[in-house]
Motif scaffolding. Structure first.
Motif, PDB file in Angstrom:
ATOM      1  N   VAL A 175       0.832  -1.169  -0.073  1.00 31.28           N
ATOM      2  CA  VAL A 175      -0.085  -0.044  -0.157  1.00 31.28           C
ATOM      3  C   VAL A 175       1.033   1.194  -0.213  1.00 31.28           C
ATOM      4  CG1 VAL A 175      -1.781   1.482   1.373  1.00 31.28           C
ATOM      5  CG2 VAL A 175      -2.012  -1.111   0.930  1.00 31.28           C
ATOM      6  N   ALA A 176       1.991   1.353   0.821  1.00 29.10           N
ATOM      7  CA  ALA A 176       3.003   2.333   0.855  1.00 29.10           C
ATOM      8  C   ALA A 176       3.447   2.647  -0.618  1.00 29.10           C
ATOM      9  CB  ALA A 176       3.979   2.237   1.845  1.00 29.10           C
ATOM     10  N   LEU A 177       3.716   1.466  -1.137  1.00 28.61           N
ATOM     11  CA  LEU A 177       4.301   1.669  -2.552  1.00 28.61           C
ATOM     12  C   LEU A 177       3.322   2.506  -3.678  1.00 28.61           C
ATOM     13  CD1 LEU A 177       6.207   0.971  -4.977  1.00 28.61           C
ATOM     14  CD2 LEU A 177       5.330  -1.077  -5.137  1.00 28.61           C
ATOM     15  N   VAL A 178       2.151   1.758  -3.630  1.00 26.42           N
ATOM     16  CA  VAL A 178       1.062   2.384  -4.382  1.00 26.42           C
ATOM     17  C   VAL A 178       0.714   3.935  -3.799  1.00 26.42           C
ATOM     18  CG1 VAL A 178      -1.405   2.462  -4.760  1.00 26.42           C
ATOM     19  CG2 VAL A 178      -0.241   0.305  -4.618  1.00 26.42           C
ATOM     20  N   PHE A 213      -2.401  -2.770  -9.725  1.00 29.14           N
ATOM     21  CA  PHE A 213      -3.697  -3.395  -9.476  1.00 29.14           C
ATOM     22  C   PHE A 213      -4.172  -4.675 -10.323  1.00 29.14           C
ATOM     23  CE2 PHE A 213      -3.670   1.206  -7.978  1.00 29.14           C
ATOM     24  CZ  PHE A 213      -4.288   0.867  -6.834  1.00 29.14           C
ATOM     25  N   GLU A 214      -3.010  -5.191 -10.851  1.00 31.66           N
ATOM     26  CA  GLU A 214      -3.105  -6.436 -11.549  1.00 31.66           C
ATOM     27  C   GLU A 214      -2.983  -7.517 -10.774  1.00 31.66           C
ATOM     28  OE1 GLU A 214      -1.056  -5.079 -15.283  1.00 31.66           O
ATOM     29  OE2 GLU A 214      -2.554  -3.783 -15.624  1.00 31.66           O
ATOM     30  N   LEU A 215      -1.460  -8.169 -10.949  1.00 31.12           N
ATOM     31  CA  LEU A 215      -1.231  -9.280 -10.117  1.00 31.12           C
ATOM     32  C   LEU A 215      -1.151  -9.112  -8.597  1.00 31.12           C
ATOM     33  CD1 LEU A 215       0.137 -12.166 -10.681  1.00 31.12           C
ATOM     34  CD2 LEU A 215       2.382 -11.018 -10.387  1.00 31.12           C
ATOM     35  N   PRO A 216      -0.963  -7.967  -8.057  1.00 30.48           N
ATOM     36  CA  PRO A 216      -0.975  -7.721  -6.644  1.00 30.48           C
ATOM     37  C   PRO A 216      -2.508  -8.028  -6.148  1.00 30.48           C
ATOM     38  CG  PRO A 216       0.052  -6.119  -7.434  1.00 30.48           C
ATOM     39  CD  PRO A 216      -0.406  -6.564  -8.663  1.00 30.48           C
ATOM     40  N   VAL A 217      -3.569  -7.995  -6.982  1.00 35.44           N
ATOM     41  CA  VAL A 217      -4.791  -8.283  -6.440  1.00 35.44           C
ATOM     42  C   VAL A 217      -4.927  -9.727  -5.911  1.00 35.44           C
ATOM     43  CG1 VAL A 217      -7.080  -8.673  -7.023  1.00 35.44           C
ATOM     44  CG2 VAL A 217      -6.092  -6.521  -7.798  1.00 35.44           C
ATOM     45  N   LEU A 218      -4.273 -10.746  -6.744  1.00 34.33           N
ATOM     46  CA  LEU A 218      -4.079 -11.989  -6.343  1.00 34.33           C
ATOM     47  C   LEU A 218      -3.366 -11.951  -4.968  1.00 34.33           C
ATOM     48  CD1 LEU A 218      -3.701 -13.720  -9.762  1.00 34.33           C
ATOM     49  CD2 LEU A 218      -5.813 -13.535  -8.401  1.00 34.33           C
ATOM     50  N   PHE A 219      -2.353 -11.388  -5.035  1.00 33.66           N
ATOM     51  CA  PHE A 219      -1.457 -11.177  -3.706  1.00 33.66           C
ATOM     52  C   PHE A 219      -2.387 -10.855  -2.279  1.00 33.66           C
ATOM     53  CE2 PHE A 219       0.948  -8.277  -0.784  1.00 33.66           C
ATOM     54  CZ  PHE A 219       1.715  -9.408  -0.266  1.00 33.66           C
ATOM     55  N   TYR A 220      -3.265  -9.939  -2.435  1.00 33.82           N
ATOM     56  CA  TYR A 220      -4.076  -9.508  -1.246  1.00 33.82           C
ATOM     57  C   TYR A 220      -5.091 -10.727  -1.135  1.00 33.82           C
ATOM     58  CZ  TYR A 220      -2.381  -4.709  -1.362  1.00 33.82           C
ATOM     59  OH  TYR A 220      -1.585  -3.822  -1.234  1.00 33.82           O
TER      60      TYR A 220
END
Length: 138
Positions: free
Chosen positions: A14-17, A63-70
């Motif tokens: 989130v900090a990166l975003v 907001f692509e691959l990281p959605v699967l991470f979340y």
């Protein structure tokens, strides 16, 4: 573990975003001040200068691959599979996201960016694999 350790990597992402949003704003403001683009041109994002376009694309990538991470991180927590293995994998994924973003908004060299992305992709697959293994053996 089943504490909150699995959520620290999420907060780091989130900090990166938020950092990328700030960088995008700074680069866009710089382009407007330089006269490279009119402020109103950003309304429909037509003709975005390359200097800010790379940040915009990098931000979209978060907001692509990281959605699967979340999703995986939350499921790891819910299933109590958020042990040391899961947390290490989560931190590795986020570290690779930072590295990918750094390359993306600087040189944008695919020679470096692609292998970093691939490594993150594999780490995330390992997280999902760990979750599946945990559920299958519990």
């Amino acid at each position: 573990m089943t504490g909150y350790q699995i959520f620290w990597p999420l907060l780091a992402h989130v900090a990166l975003v938020y950092g990328l949003y700030a960088l995008l704003g700074m680069r866009r403001a710089k382009m407007v001040r330089a006269g490279s683009i009119a402020k109103s041109d950003y309304r429909e994002n037509r003709g975005e200068p390359a200097e800010s376009l790379v940040v915009k694309n990098c931000l979209a990538n978060q907001f692509e691959l990281p959605v699967l991470f979340y999703a995986c991180s939350i499921l790891l927590y819910i299933t109590e599979a958020d042990n040391l293995i899961a947390v290490v994998l989560a931190w590795a994924f986020v570290a690779l996201r930072y590295a990918h973003a750094a390359v993306h908004v600087t040189s944008n060299n695919l020679r470096y960016r692609s292998p970093i992305f691939a490594a993150g992709y594999i780490i995330l697959a390992a997280m999902w694999g760990w979750l599946a293994l945990w559920m299958a053996t519990s």
